[in-house]
Each structure stands twice: as C-alpha cells, then as structure tokens.
Write a protein that holds these residues in place. Structure first.
Motif, PDB file in Angstrom:
ATOM      1  N   SER A  13       0.829  -1.196   0.000  1.00  0.00           N
ATOM      2  CA  SER A  13       0.000   0.000   0.000  1.00  0.00           C
ATOM      3  C   SER A  13       0.867   1.252   0.000  1.00  0.00           C
ATOM      4  O   SER A  13       1.958   1.270   0.544  1.00  0.00           O
ATOM      5  CB  SER A  13      -0.926   0.004   1.223  1.00  0.00           C
ATOM      6  N   ALA A  15       0.709   4.008   1.651  1.00  0.00           N
ATOM      7  CA  ALA A  15       1.046   4.524   2.980  1.00  0.00           C
ATOM      8  C   ALA A  15       2.210   3.756   3.588  1.00  0.00           C
ATOM      9  O   ALA A  15       3.052   4.320   4.263  1.00  0.00           O
ATOM     10  CB  ALA A  15      -0.173   4.451   3.900  1.00  0.00           C
ATOM     11  N   ALA A  18       5.604   5.011   2.040  1.00  0.00           N
ATOM     12  CA  ALA A  18       5.794   6.455   1.964  1.00  0.00           C
ATOM     13  C   ALA A  18       6.993   6.996   2.729  1.00  0.00           C
ATOM     14  O   ALA A  18       7.117   8.181   2.897  1.00  0.00           O
ATOM     15  CB  ALA A  18       4.522   7.159   2.436  1.00  0.00           C
ATOM     16  N   ASN A  29       4.314   8.453   7.661  1.00  0.00           N
ATOM     17  CA  ASN A  29       2.875   8.512   7.382  1.00  0.00           C
ATOM     18  C   ASN A  29       2.498   9.487   6.269  1.00  0.00           C
ATOM     19  O   ASN A  29       1.332   9.870   6.162  1.00  0.00           O
ATOM     20  CB  ASN A  29       2.072   8.803   8.644  1.00  0.00           C
ATOM     21  N   ARG A  31       1.209  10.404   2.816  1.00  0.00           N
ATOM     22  CA  ARG A  31       0.261   9.624   2.016  1.00  0.00           C
ATOM     23  C   ARG A  31       0.446   9.949   0.543  1.00  0.00           C
ATOM     24  O   ARG A  31       0.422  11.113   0.147  1.00  0.00           O
ATOM     25  CB  ARG A  31      -1.165   9.946   2.454  1.00  0.00           C
ATOM     26  N   GLN A  32       0.637   8.922  -0.267  1.00  0.00           N
ATOM     27  CA  GLN A  32       0.824   9.138  -1.697  1.00  0.00           C
ATOM     28  C   GLN A  32      -0.493   9.576  -2.316  1.00  0.00           C
ATOM     29  O   GLN A  32      -1.539   8.976  -2.094  1.00  0.00           O
ATOM     30  CB  GLN A  32       1.330   7.873  -2.374  1.00  0.00           C
ATOM     31  N   VAL A  33      -0.426  10.665  -3.112  1.00  0.00           N
ATOM     32  CA  VAL A  33      -1.618  11.182  -3.777  1.00  0.00           C
ATOM     33  C   VAL A  33      -1.459  11.213  -5.290  1.00  0.00           C
ATOM     34  O   VAL A  33      -2.375  11.599  -6.008  1.00  0.00           O
ATOM     35  CB  VAL A  33      -1.989  12.595  -3.246  1.00  0.00           C
ATOM     36  N   TYR A  38       3.069  13.508  -2.576  1.00  0.00           N
ATOM     37  CA  TYR A  38       2.652  13.062  -1.257  1.00  0.00           C
ATOM     38  C   TYR A  38       2.004  14.195  -0.488  1.00  0.00           C
ATOM     39  O   TYR A  38       2.333  15.358  -0.678  1.00  0.00           O
ATOM     40  CB  TYR A  38       3.867  12.552  -0.460  1.00  0.00           C
ATOM     41  N   LYS A  39       1.092  13.823   0.389  1.00  0.00           N
ATOM     42  CA  LYS A  39       0.500  14.769   1.331  1.00  0.00           C
ATOM     43  C   LYS A  39       1.202  14.549   2.662  1.00  0.00           C
ATOM     44  O   LYS A  39       1.263  13.422   3.164  1.00  0.00           O
ATOM     45  CB  LYS A  39      -0.994  14.529   1.480  1.00  0.00           C
ATOM     46  N   PRO A  41       1.721  14.540   6.598  1.00  0.00           N
ATOM     47  CA  PRO A  41       0.805  14.382   7.729  1.00  0.00           C
ATOM     48  C   PRO A  41       0.948  15.498   8.760  1.00  0.00           C
ATOM     49  O   PRO A  41       0.199  15.543   9.724  1.00  0.00           O
ATOM     50  CB  PRO A  41       1.222  13.033   8.323  1.00  0.00           C
TER      51      PRO A  41
END
Length: 116
Positions: A13, A15, A18, A29, A31-33, A38-39, A41
């Motif tokens: 996954s 996350a 990442a 943490n 998050r792949q967008v 990435y976003k 956290p």
C-alpha cells in the motif's frame, strides 16, 4: 495463506511505502496522492522542521511566497540517485511534497529493471 495475502497487500500500500521515494526521504505517514506526490501528515512548519533534520537548509530556495501559497525547493544534496530534489508546498491548508525525478536516469533505470 490469507494472512500472507493480507500482509502482502499491506506492504504494497502507498502509505506503507511512503518513507522514501526515488531515495528521497519523506515524513512518516506521508500519504501518496499521485506519482512522486505526497500529502504531509504534519503542518508547514513541522514539515520544514523535519526536512531541516534530514537535509541542510543552506541550499534550499524559496520558490513562491504569496498569500495562501508557500513553496520551497530542496535540492538533492548528494546529486546521486534517482531524484533531483523536493518541492515542498502549502496551499489550501495542505502541505504537499513532490519528489522531482532525475529524468536522465528514470528511463535507463526502468529499462534495466525490466531486464531483471
């Protein structure tokens, strides 16, 4: 068998993967967008604090700083690897990270990986 499949799906996954992209460090943490996007956290200041611990800020440069948008470019300090730098930016109360790929290597590396 189900446990193995579940563990394998978690390991693959975005996350779970990442912590780095093309060799560039990412906050825990993140998050792949999107591809190499990435976003974070954590907020803007926290994200920059993280990167100050990882990469010396002496070579960073501000890309844009206007109401509602902030951005900084962090070059790859070693110049080695599959990434040229990071673009860290904040807009709409979100902090995003883009790992800038080294295009000169990406095609060659993709071909060599497919031969294995």
């Amino acid at each position: 068998m189900r446990r193995f499949a579940l563990a394998l799906s978690f390991a693959a996954s975005p996350a779970a993967l990442a912590d780095s992209d093309l060799g560039a460090s990412l906050p825990d943490n993140a998050r792949q967008v999107g591809e190499h996007r990435y976003k974070s956290p954590i907020d803007w200041e926290g994200t920059l604090k993280y990167y100050k611990k990882v990469y010396s800020p002496s070579t960073w440069r501000s890309v844009i700083n206007q109401p509602g948008v902030k951005a900084v470019h962090i070059p790859n300090p070693s110049g080695k690897g599959e990434w040229l730098g990071l673009n860290v930016y904040e807009a709409n109360d979100e902090v995003r990270i883009y790992v800038v790929p080294n295009e000169a290597l990406s095609g060659r590396d993709a071909r060599s990986r497919s031969k294995k």
